[in-house]
Design a protein around this motif. Structure first.
Motif, PDB file in Angstrom:
ATOM      1  N   VAL A 160       6.977   6.960 -10.062  1.00 26.02           N
ATOM      2  CA  VAL A 160       7.759   5.286  -9.821  1.00 26.02           C
ATOM      3  C   VAL A 160       8.990   5.048  -9.443  1.00 26.02           C
ATOM      4  CG1 VAL A 160       8.177   4.510 -11.949  1.00 26.02           C
ATOM      5  CG2 VAL A 160       6.078   5.117 -12.111  1.00 26.02           C
ATOM      6  N   ALA A 161       9.450   6.570  -9.750  1.00 25.04           N
ATOM      7  CA  ALA A 161      10.368   6.771  -9.303  1.00 25.04           C
ATOM      8  C   ALA A 161      10.813   6.865  -7.500  1.00 25.04           C
ATOM      9  CB  ALA A 161      11.356   8.061 -10.066  1.00 25.04           C
ATOM     10  N   LYS A 162       9.673   6.922  -6.982  1.00 21.92           N
ATOM     11  CA  LYS A 162      10.423   6.323  -5.477  1.00 21.92           C
ATOM     12  C   LYS A 162       9.551   5.345  -5.176  1.00 21.92           C
ATOM     13  CE  LYS A 162       7.506  11.330  -4.648  1.00 21.92           C
ATOM     14  NZ  LYS A 162       6.292  12.009  -4.204  1.00 21.92           N
ATOM     15  N   GLY A 163       9.212   4.073  -6.099  1.00 26.43           N
ATOM     16  CA  GLY A 163       8.479   3.388  -6.315  1.00 26.43           C
ATOM     17  C   GLY A 163       7.258   2.612  -5.296  1.00 26.43           C
ATOM     18  N   ARG A 164       6.643   3.369  -6.335  1.00 30.38           N
ATOM     19  CA  ARG A 164       4.884   3.599  -5.515  1.00 30.38           C
ATOM     20  C   ARG A 164       4.152   2.815  -6.715  1.00 30.38           C
ATOM     21  NH1 ARG A 164       2.693   5.631  -1.423  1.00 30.38           N
ATOM     22  NH2 ARG A 164       0.946   6.678  -2.744  1.00 30.38           N
ATOM     23  N   LEU A 165       3.248   1.700  -6.474  1.00 34.98           N
ATOM     24  CA  LEU A 165       2.606   1.247  -7.357  1.00 34.98           C
ATOM     25  C   LEU A 165       2.236   1.764  -8.290  1.00 34.98           C
ATOM     26  CD1 LEU A 165       2.124  -1.931  -4.985  1.00 34.98           C
ATOM     27  CD2 LEU A 165       3.747  -2.356  -6.088  1.00 34.98           C
ATOM     28  N   ASN A 166       1.265   1.163  -9.498  1.00 35.53           N
ATOM     29  CA  ASN A 166      -0.007   1.528  -9.854  1.00 35.53           C
ATOM     30  C   ASN A 166      -0.829   1.956  -9.281  1.00 35.53           C
ATOM     31  OD1 ASN A 166       1.816   1.617 -12.402  1.00 35.53           O
ATOM     32  ND2 ASN A 166       1.023  -0.038 -13.637  1.00 35.53           N
ATOM     33  N   VAL A 178      -5.782   2.260 -14.775  1.00 33.71           N
ATOM     34  CA  VAL A 178      -5.568   2.083 -15.940  1.00 33.71           C
ATOM     35  C   VAL A 178      -5.344   2.437 -16.803  1.00 33.71           C
ATOM     36  CG1 VAL A 178      -6.654   1.521 -18.499  1.00 33.71           C
ATOM     37  CG2 VAL A 178      -7.330   0.234 -16.512  1.00 33.71           C
ATOM     38  N   THR A 179      -5.362   3.783 -16.411  1.00 39.20           N
ATOM     39  CA  THR A 179      -4.351   5.278 -17.078  1.00 39.20           C
ATOM     40  C   THR A 179      -3.194   5.581 -16.808  1.00 39.20           C
ATOM     41  OG1 THR A 179      -7.092   6.394 -16.922  1.00 39.20           O
ATOM     42  CG2 THR A 179      -4.649   8.077 -16.826  1.00 39.20           C
ATOM     43  N   VAL A 180      -2.909   5.566 -15.642  1.00 35.61           N
ATOM     44  CA  VAL A 180      -1.552   5.046 -15.049  1.00 35.61           C
ATOM     45  C   VAL A 180      -0.733   4.286 -15.871  1.00 35.61           C
ATOM     46  CG1 VAL A 180      -0.193   4.135 -13.406  1.00 35.61           C
ATOM     47  CG2 VAL A 180      -2.183   5.764 -12.388  1.00 35.61           C
ATOM     48  N   LYS A 181      -1.735   3.049 -15.745  1.00 36.55           N
ATOM     49  CA  LYS A 181      -0.299   2.130 -17.486  1.00 36.55           C
ATOM     50  C   LYS A 181       0.091   3.261 -18.085  1.00 36.55           C
ATOM     51  CE  LYS A 181      -2.160  -2.422 -15.144  1.00 36.55           C
ATOM     52  NZ  LYS A 181      -3.161  -3.441 -14.842  1.00 36.55           N
ATOM     53  N   LEU A 182      -1.108   3.108 -19.010  1.00 38.54           N
ATOM     54  CA  LEU A 182      -1.088   3.931 -20.343  1.00 38.54           C
ATOM     55  C   LEU A 182       0.321   5.080 -20.704  1.00 38.54           C
ATOM     56  CD1 LEU A 182      -4.429   4.124 -21.461  1.00 38.54           C
ATOM     57  CD2 LEU A 182      -2.905   2.704 -22.213  1.00 38.54           C
ATOM     58  N   HIS A 183      -0.066   5.862 -19.476  1.00 37.84           N
ATOM     59  CA  HIS A 183       0.768   7.233 -18.929  1.00 37.84           C
ATOM     60  C   HIS A 183       2.308   6.104 -18.643  1.00 37.84           C
ATOM     61  CE1 HIS A 183      -1.640  10.370 -19.149  1.00 37.84           C
ATOM     62  NE2 HIS A 183      -2.415   9.841 -18.326  1.00 37.84           N
ATOM     63  N   ARG A 184       2.484   5.457 -18.018  1.00 38.35           N
ATOM     64  CA  ARG A 184       3.564   4.478 -17.896  1.00 38.35           C
ATOM     65  C   ARG A 184       4.067   3.969 -18.493  1.00 38.35           C
ATOM     66  NH1 ARG A 184       4.076   1.219 -12.301  1.00 38.35           N
ATOM     67  NH2 ARG A 184       6.786   0.311 -12.864  1.00 38.35           N
ATOM     68  N   ILE A 202      18.224   6.735 -14.742  1.00 34.70           N
ATOM     69  CA  ILE A 202      17.764   7.752 -15.614  1.00 34.70           C
ATOM     70  C   ILE A 202      16.998   8.531 -14.748  1.00 34.70           C
ATOM     71  CG2 ILE A 202      16.707   8.808 -17.529  1.00 34.70           C
ATOM     72  CD1 ILE A 202      16.310   6.660 -19.050  1.00 34.70           C
ATOM     73  N   TRP A 203      15.886   8.962 -13.683  1.00 32.21           N
ATOM     74  CA  TRP A 203      15.474   9.723 -13.154  1.00 32.21           C
ATOM     75  C   TRP A 203      16.533  10.734 -11.996  1.00 32.21           C
ATOM     76  CZ3 TRP A 203      11.423  12.833 -12.500  1.00 32.21           C
ATOM     77  CH2 TRP A 203      11.342  13.481 -11.140  1.00 32.21           C
ATOM     78  N   GLU A 204      17.687   9.208 -10.970  1.00 35.29           N
ATOM     79  CA  GLU A 204      18.775   9.816 -10.849  1.00 35.29           C
ATOM     80  C   GLU A 204      19.476  10.842 -11.115  1.00 35.29           C
ATOM     81  OE1 GLU A 204      19.742   5.870  -8.719  1.00 35.29           O
ATOM     82  OE2 GLU A 204      18.272   6.242  -7.198  1.00 35.29           O
ATOM     83  N   LEU A 205      19.895  10.453 -12.073  1.00 32.41           N
ATOM     84  CA  LEU A 205      20.401  11.231 -12.881  1.00 32.41           C
ATOM     85  C   LEU A 205      20.310  12.560 -13.315  1.00 32.41           C
ATOM     86  CD1 LEU A 205      21.998   8.246 -15.466  1.00 32.41           C
ATOM     87  CD2 LEU A 205      23.481   9.801 -13.628  1.00 32.41           C
TER      88      LEU A 205
END
Length: 216
Positions: A160-166, A178-184, A202-205
């Motif tokens: 997600v931090a890389k800007g990747r789509l689900n 769907v699993t990605v959405k649940l984890h996200r 937050i990731w960048e910090l």
């Protein structure tokens, strides 16, 4: 030497100077404006002291018997101690000044110094330390929350931090969208983020060691 940890939010200025008269004068000056101070006659005396966890800064002489003020600055930096330092010396030169300032000193002042000039530097040092401590607390909160993520949630967060789509994350990890959405959704809740933008900030910090760790 042990220093009382009372008033843990009150700034405490540590004075290191081998001249007792200078130490006394500086302590009196700081106390006159309501700032607590504690004095040490050498860098070793400071290093062996049990210091309370209070915001503040260091007023440090450069040339002293044994380790110099510049040596102490290097030692503290290597130990991860970010307490701001104000150098106060009667023997400074350009090379010393450059070395100290490059290493992050708040100021490099020459004795005798105007009271207000020193107090202004101390105020800047205390403000800087308070800001650094606040930032460190925020990072620790993020690290503590990140530690509660499952290995898969960490993988998804990294993507997600890389800007990747689900759908791209799902393909890369070999799981359904769907699993990605649940984890996200789960990791966003655990990290207490309210948007993708905040999640990325937050990731960048997070410390580089966490962001660069390899996926299991």
């Amino acid at each position: 030497m042990s220093i009382a940890a009372d008033n843990s939010d009150r700034p405490l200025v540590l004075i290191v100077d081998d001249d007792e008269d200078i130490r006394f004068a500086l302590e009196e000056l700081l106390l006159s404006v309501g700032i607590d101070a504690c004095c040490f006659g050498s860098t070793q005396e400071l290093l062996h002291a049990e210091l309370p966890d209070r915001p503040g800064c260091l007023i440090l002489d450069v040339r002293m018997p044994g380790a110099s003020g510049l040596d102490l600055q290097q030692h503290l930096a290597a130990a991860g101690n970010t307490r701001p330092i104000i150098f106060l010396t009667g023997h400074g030169d350009i090379a010393m000044t450059v070395q100290a300032m490059k290493a992050g000193a708040v100021d490099f002042l020459t004795k005798p110094v105007r009271d207000q000039t020193l107090l202004d530097a101390v105020a800047a040092g205390i403000e800087k330390d308070i800001s650094l401590r606040s930032a460190a607390r925020h990072v620790k909160q993020h690290v503590d929350r990140y530690a509660k993520l499952t290995p898969r949630e960490r993988e998804v967060l990294r993507e997600v931090a890389k800007g990747r789509l689900n759908k791209q994350i799902a393909f890369d990890l070999g799981i359904s969208e769907v699993t990605v959405k649940l984890h996200r959704g789960s990791l966003t809740k655990k990290m207490q983020a309210t948007s993708v933008g905040q999640l990325i900030r937050i990731w960048e910090l997070l410390p580089a060691g966490i962001r660069e760790e390899k996926s299991p």
